[in-house]
Design a protein around this motif. Structure first.
Motif, PDB file in Angstrom:
ATOM      1  N   UNK A  29       9.923   4.832   3.178  1.00 54.57           N
ATOM      2  CA  UNK A  29       8.572   4.371   3.490  1.00 54.57           C
ATOM      3  C   UNK A  29       7.503   4.980   2.575  1.00 54.57           C
ATOM      4  N   UNK A  30       7.851   6.013   1.813  1.00 55.33           N
ATOM      5  CA  UNK A  30       6.839   6.799   1.109  1.00 55.33           C
ATOM      6  C   UNK A  30       7.032   6.752  -0.399  1.00 55.33           C
ATOM      7  N   UNK A  31       5.899   6.744  -1.102  1.00 55.02           N
ATOM      8  CA  UNK A  31       5.904   6.829  -2.563  1.00 55.02           C
ATOM      9  C   UNK A  31       5.667   8.270  -3.014  1.00 55.02           C
ATOM     10  N   UNK A  32       4.848   8.977  -2.222  1.00 53.32           N
ATOM     11  CA  UNK A  32       4.447  10.337  -2.567  1.00 53.32           C
ATOM     12  C   UNK A  32       4.764  11.261  -1.409  1.00 53.32           C
ATOM     13  N   UNK A  85       0.839  -1.186   0.000  1.00 53.48           N
ATOM     14  CA  UNK A  85       0.000   0.000   0.000  1.00 53.48           C
ATOM     15  C   UNK A  85       0.881   1.246   0.000  1.00 53.48           C
ATOM     16  N   UNK A  86       0.588   2.184  -0.876  1.00 52.33           N
ATOM     17  CA  UNK A  86       1.367   3.413  -1.000  1.00 52.33           C
ATOM     18  C   UNK A  86       1.163   4.283   0.225  1.00 52.33           C
ATOM     19  N   UNK A  87       2.263   4.856   0.697  1.00 48.75           N
ATOM     20  CA  UNK A  87       2.195   5.760   1.834  1.00 48.75           C
ATOM     21  C   UNK A  87       2.531   7.170   1.368  1.00 48.75           C
ATOM     22  N   UNK A  88       1.897   8.134   2.010  1.00 48.58           N
ATOM     23  CA  UNK A  88       2.096   9.534   1.664  1.00 48.58           C
ATOM     24  C   UNK A  88       2.641  10.281   2.870  1.00 48.58           C
TER      25      UNK A  88
END
Length: 160
Positions: free
Chosen positions: A75-78, A1-4
């Motif tokens: 930890x983050x994609x965005x 799951x993508x994290x922001x």
């Protein structure tokens, strides 16, 4: 799951309020970009050509030091990156932050507060401070009273 992650710099508190609302609405983590030497009211006096902010913004190579406050970007994609607009672009501490971390493969979406000026060439200016594989997208200016419903709609448009 993508994290922001919502990362923000706020010298006076206005931008902090916008960043907190965005993070809360997005269910994102919040990170404050802190200068090693906090800005005083005199430092922020843009009418004084010798104020700290005026000197930093005149010198495109200025990189104000960050407080020792690490963040793990793996930890983050965005990353939603928030700051006030100073002299039609991001404060130079934003370049310090970008150059101090590995943003390879990340999407960085800019949002800002401003007393009246637009984004100008901010996205282009900041692109020089990140890996070529990072994507920087201009987001929104968030001025005035912010409505959570409008923020939710904007985040939905972004896919967040």
């Amino acid at each position: 799951m993508a994290k922001t992650l919502v990362a923000y710099f706020s010298a006076s508190g206005v931008t902090r309020n916008a960043a907190e609302l965005i993070a809360r609405t997005a269910g994102a983590d919040l990170y404050e970009i802190c200068p090693a030497e906090p800005y005083t009211a005199a430092d922020l006096n843009w009418r004084d050509k010798n104020s700290r902010s005026s000197r930093e913004m005149r010198d495109k190579n200025s990189r104000p030091a960050l407080a020792d406050h690490p963040v793990n970007l793996q930890e983050y994609d965005t990353v939603l990156l928030c700051f006030p607009i100073w002299w039609y672009t991001a404060p130079t501490i934003i370049n310090t932050f970008l150059e101090s971390h590995d943003f390879a493969g990340k999407t960085i979406i800019l949002f800002a507060t401003s007393g009246g000026s637009g984004f100008g060439n901010t996205a282009q200016d900041l692109k020089r401070s990140v890996a070529s594989s990072a994507v920087i997208r201009e987001g929104r200016l968030l001025n005035g009273r912010l409505q959570e419903s409008a923020i939710r709609e904007w985040l939905s448009e972004l896919g967040i």
